[in-house]
Design a protein around this motif. Structure first.
Motif, mmCIF file in Angstrom:
data_model
loop_
_atom_site.group_PDB
_atom_site.id
_atom_site.type_symbol
_atom_site.label_atom_id
_atom_site.label_comp_id
_atom_site.label_asym_id
_atom_site.label_seq_id
_atom_site.Cartn_x
_atom_site.Cartn_y
_atom_site.Cartn_z
ATOM 1 N N ALA A 132 0.863 -1.188 0.000
ATOM 2 C CA ALA A 132 0.000 0.000 0.000
ATOM 3 C C ALA A 132 0.895 1.232 0.000
ATOM 4 O O ALA A 132 1.784 1.360 0.836
ATOM 5 C CB ALA A 132 -0.914 -0.009 1.220
ATOM 6 N N GLN A 134 5.979 2.604 1.475
ATOM 7 C CA GLN A 134 4.865 1.756 1.880
ATOM 8 C C GLN A 134 4.212 2.287 3.153
ATOM 9 O O GLN A 134 4.881 2.742 4.074
ATOM 10 C CB GLN A 134 5.345 0.327 2.101
ATOM 11 C CG GLN A 134 4.208 -0.651 2.362
ATOM 12 C CD GLN A 134 4.676 -2.090 2.349
ATOM 13 O OE1 GLN A 134 5.862 -2.380 2.240
ATOM 14 N NE2 GLN A 134 3.742 -3.009 2.463
ATOM 15 N N THR A 185 -2.157 -4.319 -0.066
ATOM 16 C CA THR A 185 -3.496 -4.222 -0.634
ATOM 17 C C THR A 185 -3.769 -5.388 -1.569
ATOM 18 O O THR A 185 -2.851 -5.974 -2.150
ATOM 19 C CB THR A 185 -3.711 -2.898 -1.406
ATOM 20 O OG1 THR A 185 -2.780 -2.841 -2.484
ATOM 21 C CG2 THR A 185 -3.551 -1.706 -0.496
ATOM 22 N N THR A 197 -11.081 -3.026 -2.637
ATOM 23 C CA THR A 197 -9.728 -3.305 -2.166
ATOM 24 C C THR A 197 -9.748 -3.531 -0.665
ATOM 25 O O THR A 197 -10.391 -2.784 0.065
ATOM 26 C CB THR A 197 -8.794 -2.129 -2.509
ATOM 27 O OG1 THR A 197 -8.798 -1.943 -3.922
ATOM 28 C CG2 THR A 197 -7.372 -2.406 -2.049
ATOM 29 N N ARG A 222 -7.215 -4.157 2.835
ATOM 30 C CA ARG A 222 -5.871 -3.890 3.342
ATOM 31 C C ARG A 222 -5.482 -5.011 4.288
ATOM 32 O O ARG A 222 -6.288 -5.406 5.137
ATOM 33 C CB ARG A 222 -5.836 -2.536 4.033
ATOM 34 C CG ARG A 222 -5.835 -1.416 3.001
ATOM 35 C CD ARG A 222 -6.271 -0.090 3.532
ATOM 36 N NE ARG A 222 -6.326 0.924 2.485
ATOM 37 C CZ ARG A 222 -7.211 0.953 1.504
ATOM 38 N NH1 ARG A 222 -8.098 0.011 1.387
ATOM 39 N NH2 ARG A 222 -7.209 1.917 0.606
#
Length: 151
Positions: free
Chosen positions: A28, A41, A53, A71, A73
């Motif tokens: 991410a 990141q 992600t 999406t 996480r």
């Protein structure tokens, strides 16, 4: 005591028709710390672990088109590895471990008032999902294979 920002949820209650990975797991990006030449990141504030992600698709046949893919996480020290896909399936069936959900208001459908018209707001409730690991669903053939948990 106030309502928590992150609500603990069970995978089977949240996705009774299953969930499918439609992308690879990627870091991410922290948009505030990253530059054009240096991608940084995101680090989870609570655990200090990197955030990853994954684009997924809800298996619910009744899901609205706008809600079908989203999406998630994943908060783990190492990059999660997806379980192997079953032969003949285009996507990988997954189960999320240690899930939380955070509500948010999606205002993308709102429009400013036009001349002679009032404000038109079609805001809707959205959910942001996080998890601590990914594994193959328990009821899938070969689900004893590679299980990914937070280290």
């Amino acid at each position: 005591m106030g309502m928590p920002r992150k609500i603990v949820v069970e995978f089977g209650d949240t996705f009774p028709h299953g969930l499918f990975a439609v992308s690879e797991v990627t870091p991410a990006r922290d948009f505030e710390k990253s530059t054009k030449t240096n991608s940084v990141q995101t680090i989870d504030e609570d655990s200090g672990c990197p955030v990853w992600t994954l684009d997924v698709m809800d298996g619910d046949p009744e899901a609205r088109k706008a809600d079908r893919t989203f999406t998630i996480r994943i908060i783990t020290k190492v990059q999660p590895v997806l379980p192997p896909a079953l032969p003949g399936l285009p996507f990988t069936a997954i189960e999320l471990q240690g899930m939380t959900a955070s509500p948010w208001v999606d205002t993308r459908s709102c429009s400013a008032p036009d001349e002679g018209r009032s404000h038109r707001c079609r805001a809707r409730q959205g959910w942001s999902f996080r998890c601590m690991g990914i594994r193959a669903p328990k009821n899938m053939p070969g689900s004893g294979a590679a299980e990914q948990k937070a280290a």
